[in-house]
Structure formats: C-alpha cells, structure tokens
Design an enzyme around this catalytic site. Structure first.
Site, mmCIF file in Angstrom:
data_model
loop_
_atom_site.group_PDB
_atom_site.id
_atom_site.type_symbol
_atom_site.label_atom_id
_atom_site.label_comp_id
_atom_site.label_asym_id
_atom_site.label_seq_id
_atom_site.Cartn_x
_atom_site.Cartn_y
_atom_site.Cartn_z
ATOM 1 N N GLU A 87 23.139 1.343 -6.291
ATOM 2 C CA GLU A 87 21.696 1.113 -6.483
ATOM 3 C C GLU A 87 20.987 2.465 -6.616
ATOM 4 O OE1 GLU A 87 19.674 -0.872 -3.202
ATOM 5 O OE2 GLU A 87 18.479 -2.025 -4.620
ATOM 6 N N GLY A 135 16.808 -5.677 3.210
ATOM 7 C CA GLY A 135 17.029 -4.238 3.143
ATOM 8 C C GLY A 135 18.293 -3.930 2.362
ATOM 9 N N SER A 136 18.913 -2.808 2.709
ATOM 10 C CA SER A 136 20.050 -2.342 1.910
ATOM 11 C C SER A 136 21.312 -3.127 2.222
ATOM 12 C CB SER A 136 20.281 -0.858 2.198
ATOM 13 O OG SER A 136 20.629 -0.692 3.554
ATOM 14 N N GLU A 177 18.755 -10.535 2.735
ATOM 15 C CA GLU A 177 18.317 -10.331 1.344
ATOM 16 C C GLU A 177 18.548 -8.856 1.053
ATOM 17 O OE1 GLU A 177 17.299 -12.389 -0.956
ATOM 18 O OE2 GLU A 177 16.063 -13.980 -0.115
ATOM 19 N N LEU A 178 19.483 -8.543 0.155
ATOM 20 C CA LEU A 178 19.948 -7.160 0.036
ATOM 21 C C LEU A 178 19.635 -6.547 -1.329
ATOM 22 C CD1 LEU A 178 23.298 -7.822 1.920
ATOM 23 C CD2 LEU A 178 21.083 -7.175 2.872
ATOM 24 N N CYS A 213 13.771 -4.345 -5.567
ATOM 25 C CA CYS A 213 15.154 -4.852 -5.487
ATOM 26 C C CYS A 213 15.609 -5.442 -6.814
ATOM 27 C CB CYS A 213 15.283 -5.860 -4.352
ATOM 28 S SG CYS A 213 14.095 -7.209 -4.474
ATOM 29 N N TRP A 223 10.625 -1.051 3.344
ATOM 30 C CA TRP A 223 9.330 -0.411 3.088
ATOM 31 C C TRP A 223 8.783 -0.683 1.698
ATOM 32 C CZ3 TRP A 223 10.394 2.398 -1.158
ATOM 33 C CH2 TRP A 223 11.713 2.834 -1.326
ATOM 34 N N ASN A 224 9.589 -1.222 0.778
ATOM 35 C CA ASN A 224 9.136 -1.207 -0.626
ATOM 36 C C ASN A 224 8.071 -2.254 -0.940
ATOM 37 O OD1 ASN A 224 11.126 -3.202 -0.419
ATOM 38 N ND2 ASN A 224 11.723 -2.992 -2.561
ATOM 39 N N LYS A 238 10.472 -6.108 13.429
ATOM 40 C CA LYS A 238 10.694 -4.654 13.365
ATOM 41 C C LYS A 238 10.437 -4.200 11.933
ATOM 42 C CE LYS A 238 13.239 -1.509 12.648
ATOM 43 N NZ LYS A 238 12.794 -0.452 11.697
ATOM 44 N N PRO A 239 9.234 -3.662 11.659
ATOM 45 C CA PRO A 239 8.968 -3.165 10.302
ATOM 46 C C PRO A 239 9.717 -1.860 10.038
ATOM 47 C CG PRO A 239 7.014 -2.903 11.717
ATOM 48 C CD PRO A 239 8.108 -3.446 12.587
#
Ligand code: NAD
Length: 451
Positions: free
Chosen positions: A355, A205-206, A227-228, A261, A131-132, A155-156
């Site tokens: 984080e 995401g995370s 991509e985390l 991130c 979402w960021n 899938k948003p």
C-alpha cells in the site's frame, strides 16, 4: 502524566493536546463501560436509536468547526473535510432506522416449532480507528455498536486525537454516563484495549495491525471486525471514455493526498488507448495545486514525515527500477508530495505490491483484458476495484472477474445505501454497513418453543 500533542501536518503548529490514558487505567475504564452496559441495553433498541439521533442536530451545528479541525489535524483539503463533517449528521436518521430494522428479531416457524432469532449486544466493544477519516470512521463503528446495546471504549488514532475526542464529545452530550469512554494514546493503548477482555474488537486500520489484533483475539476467541488497507486496481478498456477515466483516476488517486483505503493505486490500461489516457492523466495531475488544505489547495500534506518518506521511498525505488515519471516526482517539500503519475510500472515493483497511501498513480500498459484482470487480481489485498469501459455488458463481465470486495463500473466503489463496505482477502475480516454489517456488533441468539 503523558500528554499527546497534535500537530498540523501543513505547518507543524500545535493544534491541541490530550491526556494520554495511562495503561493502568484501562481495566477500570472497561469495568465502567461494563457496569453501564446493562442499563443501556435495558433501554431497548428504539430508545437507544432515538437517543443517538439527537446527536444529528449537534453534528449539523458543529459542521464548520469539525471540518476545520479535520483539516488542521490531518491535512485534508477543507472541502473534503467539510464533506466528512457534513455526513456525520446528514443521513444519520436514516442510518439509525436501517440499524434498527437490521436488529429486529426474526421469527421463523417450522414443523410445530417457533424460533425467534435475536440480535443481542455482545457487551463492551473496543473500537480502534485510523486517522485518514478521523470522524467518519468512528461513526461507522460506534453507531451500530451503540445502537445494538453495547457500550464502547473508543481509542482514536494518535495522529487525530482531537477529532476523535470531538466526535465522542458530541455523542456524550446525548448518551448516559460511561456508555462511551475514550482512551487516548498510540499502539500501547490500542494493545491494552485489545487485551482488556472486551467482548468485541472493531478495528479499522492497516493490514499489519489487523493481523496482530486477530492473533491476540484468537486466545480468547474475541469477536473481531477488521477493515484493512487496499491496493485498488483500475482497468481502462479500449472503448472507455478516456477523459472520464482519467478524471476519475486523478480524483481517486489524489483525493486526501491518496490517503484513502480505496484510492486508485494501480491502473491497467489497454495498449491501444494507453498513450492518450496517460497524457490526459498527467495533464490533470500537473495542474493540481499542492498546499495547505485550509487555504483550499487540491492536495494537502501527508499526515506526517513517516508517511511522506514511505511514499517518496516507493516512488524513488520504482524510478530506479525503470518506471517513468509522467507528472510530479519532484517539487516535494516539508510534508507535501506533488501528485505523481508513473508509467511503465511492473507488477514486481514494491510500489505495485505494498500500500502506498500517497498521491501516486501507477500506470501499467497491458496487451489484453485477460492480462489486465490477472495483474489486477495479483495482490494480497482486495478492498475495491474499478473498471472503465464503453460496452456495458462487457465491462460488467470484467468487473465480475475481479477479486475485490467492492467494484465500481465507470465510477467509484461506494454502493447504494444499505450495501456493505466490504474488503476481500487481506483487506478485511468481517465488514461494516448493510444489514449483515450491523449484525456483526451482536450475538445471534435463537429461542425456540413448541407451537
Ligand atoms: P494503523 O493500523 O497504523 O493504526 C490504526 C489504529 O490502530 C490507531 O488508532 C493505532 O494507534 C492503533 N494501533 C496501532 N498498533 C496497534 C496494535 N498493535 N494493537 C491495537 N491497536 C493498534 O493505521 P493508520 O495508519 O492509522 O491508518 C491507515 C490504514 O488504515 C491504511 O492501511 C488504510 O488503508 C486503512 N483504512 C482502511 C479502511 C477500510 O474501510 N478498509 C478505512 C480507512 C483506513
């Protein structure tokens, strides 16, 4: 029928709603995307890119609308949101040219054989986003995935379904039917897409969810690009321009309320210049305005109460363990967290290890460059890192000792156009952007013939 309501984190008003995709519909969605793929692929790389380029003008026309939607749905200041919305269109032409160039077949000749290395589509890509950066993250994935000839089930994030839908709506004005299909919902829909037999999963995401996806994908050896998260360090050397270093730290720790991130989350500053640096950073933090992003505040709300509680919990625990509050630390209300500067942070505190994803800058004084490098690298993450120093050669040599994937010297981590966006260690598995990044949405295939 499930409905997903989207709330404005600044005032809790409903921004809109979408229909949640029932899990039983996911297999059918994948089948439709699969059926559309051969026709889409048959158009050829240049034709597909030309079709995608037609979206540029629509993104330009809707920049204001998209910017306001981003701010209303996830809270970031309107200036930052408009910047995100602007670059959905601006530069797209060049980006697609770069993708087309990256995916051209390579011909290699040797000892009487001639091989052609093709970069073919994989099939159906499942794209799952956070979402960021609710519109640019989809763009980073969908453009190379689609240009390569894949179809996409997207899938948003459940926090920003309207932004995801608005992004997909633009592309669907220029794409043939079923080349891009949106599935709405939260982790259940994400899991269903992962388990659906797609040919690739592109995820941003995370770290925790990334690990889950990697485990799930291992059963079928499905390709993944993850991509985390990050825990980016910044090192401030003795000969750094301290004003510039503090300005960078303030902007990169508090931008998007720290929900970036590559936010600067840990700062290691040499003892002799620490006091001046800390004071300047604290002054910069204390004059930042906090409030509704649409009204132009510098720092907007956390995306939701869970994220707010996570950030405040880390700050509270750090203070209980001996961290000193130099700015902020109080005045929080609703989803708003005041930009906070903590000094005396030690490497074993939770806030130095997990984080944060909030507007908190943590400063640790160090006695030597070696100590700074050792502490900066003492993390499971490895997305970005930054070094500020005066002597160019010495600063660059410190940069080379850092284990992150992207390192900025006297600036942020974003590289020249055409360079990858890449995380090291547990911040990434595969990467985006650049020739190599674009090729990750393809199957490499070699055809060899005798000369
Ligand atoms: P998240 O991992 O909670 O969710 C991301 C997406 O995955 C959402 O769409 C969510 O619905 C879905 N999801 C959740 N559980 C799932 C599961 N088990 N299987 C499949 N899908 C699932 O992340 P978030 O809170 O939306 O985003 C913040 C995180 O994203 C931070 O860690 C941040 O650092 C990271 N991030 C990384 C980059 C990068 O370029 N490396 C960029 C932006 C954000």
């Amino acid at each position: 029928m499930g409905i997903l309501k989207s709330f404005n984190p600044a005032n809790q008003e409903i921004v809109g709603e979408v229909r949640v995709t029932p899990l039983v519909e996911i297999p059918d969605i994948i089948s439709r995307a699969r059926a559309a793929q051969s026709h889409w692929n048959a158009l050829g790389l240049e034709e597909r890119a030309a079709m995608l380029k037609k979206s540029e003008v629509i993104f330009d026309e809707r920049m204001q609308e998209h910017g306001e939607l981003i701010t209303n749905e996830m809270g970031k200041p309107i200036k930052e949101a408009l910047f995100e919305a602007k670059f959905l269109g601006v530069g797209l032409d060049r980006e697609l040219d770069e993708i087309v160039e990256a995916l051209q077949p390579d011909v290699i000749e040797d000892r009487g054989v001639r091989s052609t290395v093709y970069h073919d589509p994989l099939g159906v890509v499942g794209a799952i986003t956070p979402w960021n950066f609710p519109m640019s993250m989809p763009s980073w994935m969908l453009m190379p995935a689609l240009a390569a000839g894949n179809t996409v089930v997207f899938k948003p994030s459940e926090e920003t379904p309207l932004c995801g839908q608005a992004y997909a709506d633009v592309l669907n004005e220029v794409l043939p039917e079923d080349v891009l299909i949106v599935a709405h919902g939260a982790d259940d829909q994400g899991k269903a897409v992962v388990a659906s037999g797609v040919d690739m999963i592109a995820f941003t995401g995370s770290r925790a969810v990334g690990k889950h996806i990697l485990r799930e994908a291992s059963g079928t050896l499905t390709r993944v690009v993850l991509e985390l998260g990050g825990k980016d360090p910044m090192i401030v050397l003795e000969d750094a321009n301290l004003d510039k270093a503090a300005q960078f730290a303030a902007s990169n720790s508090f931008r998007n309320a720290g929900q970036v991130c590559v936010s600067t989350e840990r700062i290691f500053v040499l003892d002799s210049v620490a006091e001046e640096f800390e004071q300047t950073l604290a002054e910069l933090a204390s004059v930042m305005t906090v409030g509704s992003g649409i009204e132009g505040a510098d720092v907007g709300p956390m995306v939701n109460a869970t994220q707010r509680d996570h950030v405040l919990g880390q700050v509270e625990a750090a203070v209980a363990e001996g961290a000193t509050v130099l700015a902020g630390g109080k005045g929080h209300h609703d989803n708003f967290v005041t930009p906070t500067v903590l000094a005396d942070v030690t490497g074993d505190m939770e806030i130095a290890r997990a984080e944060t994803f909030g507007p908190v800058a943590c400063v640790t004084r160090v006695a030597s460059v070696d100590e700074a490098v050792e502490m900066a690298n003492d993390t499971a993450f490895g997305l970005g890192a930054v070094v500020f120093g005066g002597d160019e050669e010495a600063t660059a040599s410190v940069a080379r000792r850092l284990t992150a994937g992207m390192i900025g010297i006297n600036r942020g981590v974003g590289g020249a156009s055409g360079t990858p966006w890449v995380g090291a260690r547990e911040s990434g598995f595969g990467f985006h952007k650049s020739k190599d990044g674009h090729r990750q949405f393809t199957q490499t295939r070699v055809v060899t013939l005798a000369q």
